[in-house]
Design a protein around this motif. Structure first.
Motif, short mmCIF file in Angstrom:
data_model
loop_
_atom_site.label_atom_id
_atom_site.label_comp_id
_atom_site.label_asym_id
_atom_site.label_seq_id
_atom_site.Cartn_x
_atom_site.Cartn_y
_atom_site.Cartn_z
N HIS A 196 73.85 34.52 6.93
CA HIS A 196 73.09 34.31 6.57
C HIS A 196 73.81 34.43 4.97
O HIS A 196 74.11 33.61 3.95
CB HIS A 196 71.62 33.89 6.05
CG HIS A 196 71.01 33.44 6.90
ND1 HIS A 196 71.29 32.08 7.60
CD2 HIS A 196 69.73 33.88 7.62
CE1 HIS A 196 70.47 31.67 8.79
NE2 HIS A 196 69.58 32.50 8.57
N GLU B 2 70.87 28.19 11.49
CA GLU B 2 70.37 29.11 11.80
C GLU B 2 71.42 29.70 13.39
O GLU B 2 71.69 31.04 13.89
CB GLU B 2 68.99 28.94 12.44
CG GLU B 2 68.19 28.78 11.29
CD GLU B 2 68.21 29.90 10.36
OE1 GLU B 2 67.97 31.11 10.87
OE2 GLU B 2 67.85 29.53 9.38
N HIS C 93 71.55 38.97 11.53
CA HIS C 93 71.64 37.70 11.27
C HIS C 93 71.35 36.83 10.09
O HIS C 93 71.94 36.16 9.67
CB HIS C 93 70.11 37.06 12.30
CG HIS C 93 69.47 35.91 12.27
ND1 HIS C 93 69.83 34.84 13.02
CD2 HIS C 93 69.28 34.75 11.30
CE1 HIS C 93 69.22 33.46 12.38
NE2 HIS C 93 68.46 33.46 11.64
N SER D 277 64.74 31.98 6.45
CA SER D 277 63.36 32.70 7.02
C SER D 277 64.47 33.33 8.58
O SER D 277 64.13 32.64 9.07
CB SER D 277 62.24 32.69 6.34
OG SER D 277 61.72 31.90 7.26
ZN LIG Z 1 68.02 32.50 9.92
#
Ligand SMILES: [Zn+2]
Length: 283
Positions: A164, A192, A160, A39
């Protein structure tokens, strides 16, 4: 940013969907950790939400009339345009290894292959169904609560999450599955920051002149600062300071504000995914 509306083939629109509660598949611990890791930022609310959802009664899939506005529809077109452009960048860089996906737009709550989530989760990527999930309400939160306004700040968030997706296709996500513990030197932080660097890779493409004329997204002066401001706004140290007032590096999952800016900038200045090896640098 300069962009134009497309055919919305890069979004899956579930905004009108109601009654998602109770429909969630059981979620293993690994799934929970992975959703949390991927997330945009990790809200503590998320875990209690999952518990709440799994205990509630199924209400069925009752689609209602979608209350929307011209501004919101323009936002949908914007997400589609950015998603389309980002995917073209990665299709060019990865060739046949890249698989196209969609941004699933939802309101309030949604069911993904990673379980149920709601708006408090923030945007996230689910490796199980390979989709990006976004509640458009996040963008006003980004602007008002986190102090990062601007269209390229929003585009950075989308890019972003596509980062992922690339990591999932290339196998990098597995490293967090194997070693999910948090901390400043954790696999989670490396993952991340790499997604931030990958967002910058797209930013590098989008900053080339003449792209708008050729049908793509093109950045304007000052846009890069909006993304850097967003990267700084959601660093672990900043969020922890906003939350408890205390910075605890042993609980970092996404990296500090300075690190997030640094890795985004690195991707943006080089345009070279090979420069995004955060696992070598962070761990
Ligand atoms: Zn992320």
């Amino acid at each position: 940013m300069r962009w134009r509306s497309g055919d919305r083939s890069n979004v899956e629109d579930l905004r009108g969907r109601r009654g998602m509660r109770g429909a969630a598949a059981p979620l293993g611990l690994g799934g929970i950790l992975l959703v949390a890791a991927l997330s945009y930022f990790t809200g503590t609310d998320f875990f209690s939400i999952l518990g709440d959802v799994s205990n509630s009664v199924p209400t069925g899939d009752t689609s209602g009339e979608l209350a929307t506005s011209p501004e919101e529809e323009r936002m949908v077109d914007f997400v589609d345009a950015v998603a389309s452009d980002t995917q073209e960048t990665w299709a060019r860089l990865l060739g046949p290894r890249y698989e196209r996906t969609v941004v699933t737009l939802f309101r309030d709550e949604v069911r993904s292959a990673c379980g149920a989530a709601d708006s408090a989760t923030g945007p996230f990527y689910c490796p199980g169904d390979r989709k990006v999930y976004l509640d458009l309400g996040f963008f006003s939160e980004l602007s008002q609560r986190f102090g990062a306004p601007g269209d390229f700040a929003q585009a950075y968030v989308i890019a972003h999450e596509f980062g992922h997706h690339v990591q999932n296709l290339l196998g990098a996500s597995d490293r967090v599955r194997e070693d999910p513990a948090p901390g400043a030197n954790s696999a989670s932080v490396a993952l991340e920051l790499q997604a931030d660097c990958y967002a910058g890779i797209w930013g590098h493409d989008a900053s080339q002149q003449g792209r708008f004329g050729a049908g793509g997204v093109e950045l304007e002066p000052g846009d890069a600062d909006e993304a850097l401001q967003a990267a700084a706004a959601i660093g672990d140290d900043r969020l922890q300071r906003m939350g408890s007032g205390r910075v605890a590096p042993e609980r970092f999952t996404h990296g500090s504000s300075a690190q997030r800016m640094e890795w985004f900038r690195r991707g943006m200045s080089t345009g070279d995914p090979a420069q995004c090896d955060t696992f070598a640098r962070i761990q």
